[in-house]
Design a protein around this motif. Sequence first.
Motif, mmCIF file in Angstrom:
data_model
loop_
_atom_site.group_PDB
_atom_site.id
_atom_site.type_symbol
_atom_site.label_atom_id
_atom_site.label_comp_id
_atom_site.label_asym_id
_atom_site.label_seq_id
_atom_site.Cartn_x
_atom_site.Cartn_y
_atom_site.Cartn_z
ATOM 1 N N UNK A 75 34.066 28.135 24.382
ATOM 2 C CA UNK A 75 33.499 28.568 23.103
ATOM 3 C C UNK A 75 33.240 27.371 22.187
ATOM 4 N N UNK A 76 34.133 26.409 22.238
ATOM 5 C CA UNK A 76 33.950 25.218 21.403
ATOM 6 C C UNK A 76 32.717 24.429 21.826
ATOM 7 N N UNK A 77 32.571 24.190 23.113
ATOM 8 C CA UNK A 77 31.424 23.418 23.584
ATOM 9 C C UNK A 77 30.127 24.169 23.318
ATOM 10 N N UNK A 78 30.162 25.494 23.401
ATOM 11 C CA UNK A 78 28.959 26.275 23.105
ATOM 12 C C UNK A 78 28.497 26.065 21.669
ATOM 13 N N UNK A 79 29.451 25.836 20.753
ATOM 14 C CA UNK A 79 29.069 25.547 19.368
ATOM 15 C C UNK A 79 28.315 24.227 19.255
ATOM 16 N N UNK A 80 28.514 23.356 20.221
ATOM 17 C CA UNK A 80 27.919 22.019 20.194
ATOM 18 C C UNK A 80 26.586 21.938 20.932
ATOM 19 N N UNK A 81 26.117 23.044 21.472
ATOM 20 C CA UNK A 81 24.876 23.066 22.247
ATOM 21 C C UNK A 81 23.783 23.755 21.441
ATOM 22 N N UNK A 82 22.649 23.075 21.277
ATOM 23 C CA UNK A 82 21.517 23.632 20.534
ATOM 24 C C UNK A 82 20.276 23.654 21.426
ATOM 25 N N UNK A 83 20.008 24.783 22.079
ATOM 26 C CA UNK A 83 18.798 24.895 22.897
ATOM 27 C C UNK A 83 17.587 25.308 22.058
ATOM 28 N N UNK A 84 16.445 25.395 22.715
ATOM 29 C CA UNK A 84 15.179 25.674 22.030
ATOM 30 C C UNK A 84 14.662 27.048 22.450
ATOM 31 N N UNK A 85 13.949 27.729 21.557
ATOM 32 C CA UNK A 85 13.610 29.142 21.781
ATOM 33 C C UNK A 85 12.751 29.373 23.015
ATOM 34 N N UNK A 86 12.040 28.332 23.476
ATOM 35 C CA UNK A 86 11.238 28.510 24.685
ATOM 36 C C UNK A 86 12.076 28.440 25.951
ATOM 37 N N UNK A 334 16.675 15.798 22.741
ATOM 38 C CA UNK A 334 17.201 15.116 23.929
ATOM 39 C C UNK A 334 17.457 13.632 23.680
ATOM 40 N N UNK A 335 17.741 13.272 22.446
ATOM 41 C CA UNK A 335 17.979 11.865 22.120
ATOM 42 C C UNK A 335 19.189 11.305 22.833
ATOM 43 N N UNK A 336 20.170 12.161 23.117
ATOM 44 C CA UNK A 336 21.357 11.694 23.834
ATOM 45 C C UNK A 336 21.009 11.164 25.218
ATOM 46 N N UNK A 337 19.946 11.711 25.820
ATOM 47 C CA UNK A 337 19.557 11.298 27.161
ATOM 48 C C UNK A 337 19.013 9.887 27.231
ATOM 49 N N UNK A 338 18.722 9.276 26.057
ATOM 50 C CA UNK A 338 18.207 7.918 26.034
ATOM 51 C C UNK A 338 19.313 6.865 25.962
ATOM 52 N N UNK A 339 20.553 7.309 25.812
ATOM 53 C CA UNK A 339 21.669 6.363 25.784
ATOM 54 C C UNK A 339 21.854 5.787 27.186
ATOM 55 N N UNK A 340 22.086 4.509 27.245
ATOM 56 C CA UNK A 340 22.289 3.875 28.538
ATOM 57 C C UNK A 340 23.446 4.532 29.279
ATOM 58 N N UNK A 341 23.166 4.955 30.521
ATOM 59 C CA UNK A 341 24.178 5.627 31.324
ATOM 60 C C UNK A 341 24.167 7.126 31.193
ATOM 61 N N UNK A 342 23.346 7.663 30.307
ATOM 62 C CA UNK A 342 23.277 9.111 30.092
ATOM 63 C C UNK A 342 22.007 9.687 30.693
ATOM 64 N N UNK A 358 24.485 18.655 20.289
ATOM 65 C CA UNK A 358 23.411 18.189 21.167
ATOM 66 C C UNK A 358 22.163 19.026 20.913
ATOM 67 N N UNK A 359 21.064 18.410 20.501
ATOM 68 C CA UNK A 359 19.780 19.108 20.525
ATOM 69 C C UNK A 359 19.246 18.956 21.942
ATOM 70 N N UNK A 360 19.263 20.040 22.708
ATOM 71 C CA UNK A 360 18.967 19.933 24.132
ATOM 72 C C UNK A 360 17.946 20.992 24.541
ATOM 73 N N UNK A 361 16.663 20.746 24.228
ATOM 74 C CA UNK A 361 15.612 21.641 24.692
ATOM 75 C C UNK A 361 15.434 21.501 26.197
ATOM 76 N N UNK A 362 14.524 22.257 26.748
ATOM 77 C CA UNK A 362 14.272 22.341 28.190
ATOM 78 C C UNK A 362 15.482 22.965 28.868
ATOM 79 N N UNK A 363 15.453 23.055 30.171
ATOM 80 C CA UNK A 363 16.534 23.727 30.891
ATOM 81 C C UNK A 363 17.738 22.834 31.123
ATOM 82 N N UNK A 364 17.788 21.685 30.407
ATOM 83 C CA UNK A 364 18.938 20.780 30.548
ATOM 84 C C UNK A 364 20.179 21.329 29.851
#
Length: 853
Positions: A75-86, A334-342, A358-364
Amino acid sequence: MIFLHNRLYKALSLSCLSLGLLACSDTMQTADKAVEAKELTHNLEIWPQLSIEVKKDKEIEAKVAKLLSTMTLEQKVAQMIQPEIRDITVEDMRTYGFGSYLNGGGAFPDNNKHATPADWIKLAEAMYQASVDDSIDGSVIPTIWGTDAVHGHNNVIGATLFPHNIGLGAANNPQLIENIAAITAKEVMVTGIDWVFAPTVAVVRDDRWGRTYEGYSEDPEIVRDYASAIVKGLQGSADADFLGDERVISTVKHFLGDGGTEGGDDQGNNIASEQELFDIHGQGYVGGLTAGAQSVMASFNSWHGVKNHGSKYLLNDVLKTRMGFDGFVVGDWNGHGQIKGCTNENCAQAVNAGLDIFMVPTDAWKPLYENTIAQVKSGEIAMERIDDAVTRILRVKYRAGIFDKPSPANRVLSGKTELIGAQSHREVAQQAVRESLVLLKNKDHILPLSPHQNILVAGDGADNIGKQSGGWTITWQGTGNNNDDFPGGSSIFDGIKEKLSVGEGSVQLSVDGSYQQKPDIAIVVFGEEPYAEGNGDTDNLEYQRGNKKDLALLKRLKAQGIKVVSVFISGRPMWINAELNASDAFVAAWLPGSEGASVSDVLFTKANGEVINDFTGKLSFSWPASAQQTTVNRFDDDYQPLLPYGFGLTYQQENILSDELNESTEVSETIAALKIFDLAVKKPWKVTLNSGEQSSSVTSNTQSVGAISLRTMDKIVQEDARTIKFDGSEFAKLSISSNFPEDLRAYQEANSALTFNIRVEKTPSEQVNLSMLCEGDCQAALDITSILKEAPLNEWQQLSIDMSCFKNEGADFAKIMAPFELSTQGELSLSFADISLLPNSAEQALVNCSSNN
């Protein structure tokens, strides 16, 4: 005959690394682009300990702690996930209980660009009810919806659209900004949305940056004051209506230094010293955080080679600890995905650095959720860091009354559609338009104009609300819109026509400047086409480099003895010396938004000659003296702009610009690559889908017709590629074409190749042709079926085709209508990106047709 290099099929089966391609995976892309961090000696003493107006409340803190103690890790991690309506469904929300979700620019309920406010409310209500349904995830924590309302509620048809920030900076009126923000909050609340991603407080230092118009000024002074004003307008003051029924959660963004990257490169590297980082780029946060902003968005850019999304020093030590920010930090797309090693799916580093959402659009979103849980269990992410992030999220939700307010469909303003584009709101936008205009030239006091004159209105911006509104307008890039998409709005021409109706003059509208009766004055409205982040980046500031059609129009009118008043639409100051020389008066109108008619309130007098409104706008950006003067800023040691910061004539002041400004360009005449598709389709090209007898111009990020469908996708950055699917039910094609023939002979003569990146997801079942089309019945088609069939699935690779191949098939490069068309009768799914004509590359092309090969 097409000669395929022997290495082609072998290369197609090799890894993208061995091909030497531009990119292979998110991780490789990040590594390739990363700049090695220099050794910095950090000094927290540079940063202030802010006296933030919104204080912690003991009752809220107790509620947060109590709720947190009952939550599972999932439940905690779900609070940290922000997907996109598409990318999520209502059932996904019911299953996972995401803490928030967003609509990206150009995303709409049911993928319908013309979704009504009722449609927005319906989705908000459904997501809310699913989030508080504990039947699957056991959680009853309400979700919140975030949206990019950056110049009004700009995703919603009919909303009031204010001038973009660059124009508001020229107005330099903090009270006006607060009023604009309050109106924006109301219109957002009508649609059931809780949270906006504004204000942008970037201090722009290099005007080549495609987001220049999102900045208020090159100087931090205006930015600091505006940040405070807009946060108070959106959220309410700490001691008055704070996050009440007519207010939304605000976001100061993007932390930190996005306006100061080298070369104006979007998402690039800022190498300012730490003192400069605070003095220049940190001032908006002083203003916005002190006023109580509840969220901060991390920036895509790096500081000395370290991506901000992964910078513990900036996010935790500076922002949270030193400056005292107790709200939450949300990532960018998806800015987190640009971190080296991510990657987009896996990034413990961002959480450990201080990212809370995490702003994480797409199916990621799903693998990211699962990986984050696993990383907490393994100890890679400390539970204390998760608890801190969720505490911040819950604190903001309690402060905003999310637990106590009715559901979105039942809130105080929800469904009050009369507030969307209300007349009182438009009147504030009209004031903003008037105050944002800057008069650069007024030869012989030609302005103000009399309504008794005969006026010709010319230029492609005169009757074009979409163009005058710029990017972040309904669609992400602001493209694909027409005047019918702006009910209640007005074009610049509409205002001129109304002004002439009260006098004895007349008005003619003619985009190309032709006329039946010779006018006394020509008002020519022209300027940049709409663009948003990434797409707007440029390598210099010359206006219409290589295609001076607007200058030709100005000169033609002047040659006919007609006085010319130029109204320039742009998202940045540009090198326009030639256009200034060809104009008797010149107005920088920036991007005025939906109330274009108000431009005429400053251009014209009343019928009795009385002034309606004088010019009051002053440049908040220095105006360049050359195309290469891209970083000219107030207080520079060698400060020699054409027009300085703070410049702006009134009617009474004398003109200072001559008609003999230097028109010689420093730009090399060497032919450069012609970009056809780079993040988005480039002017003058447009994308069309055809299936059987059906045809549809692409105006949305998800579109289909008959047997073919298209949607945006992420290759390296947000929506920089497109996925095309053919279902095989009938012959279908995707065309990138222009309304008029383009002369591309110079590219064929320069031994160019058509170069693009592809990723095949489903191999073709029937023949696939790649074609170039010319004016008339001219088509040059190449069969690329075997290439696509041999391509490894789901791997990006670069394909290049010698332009001579198309010439051999009959292409007439003097009149190309479509440089790229993909067609098939069968099934096929592939993604494409980065289409260009690349000079001096034919010999190295994978598909080569030159006679010496």
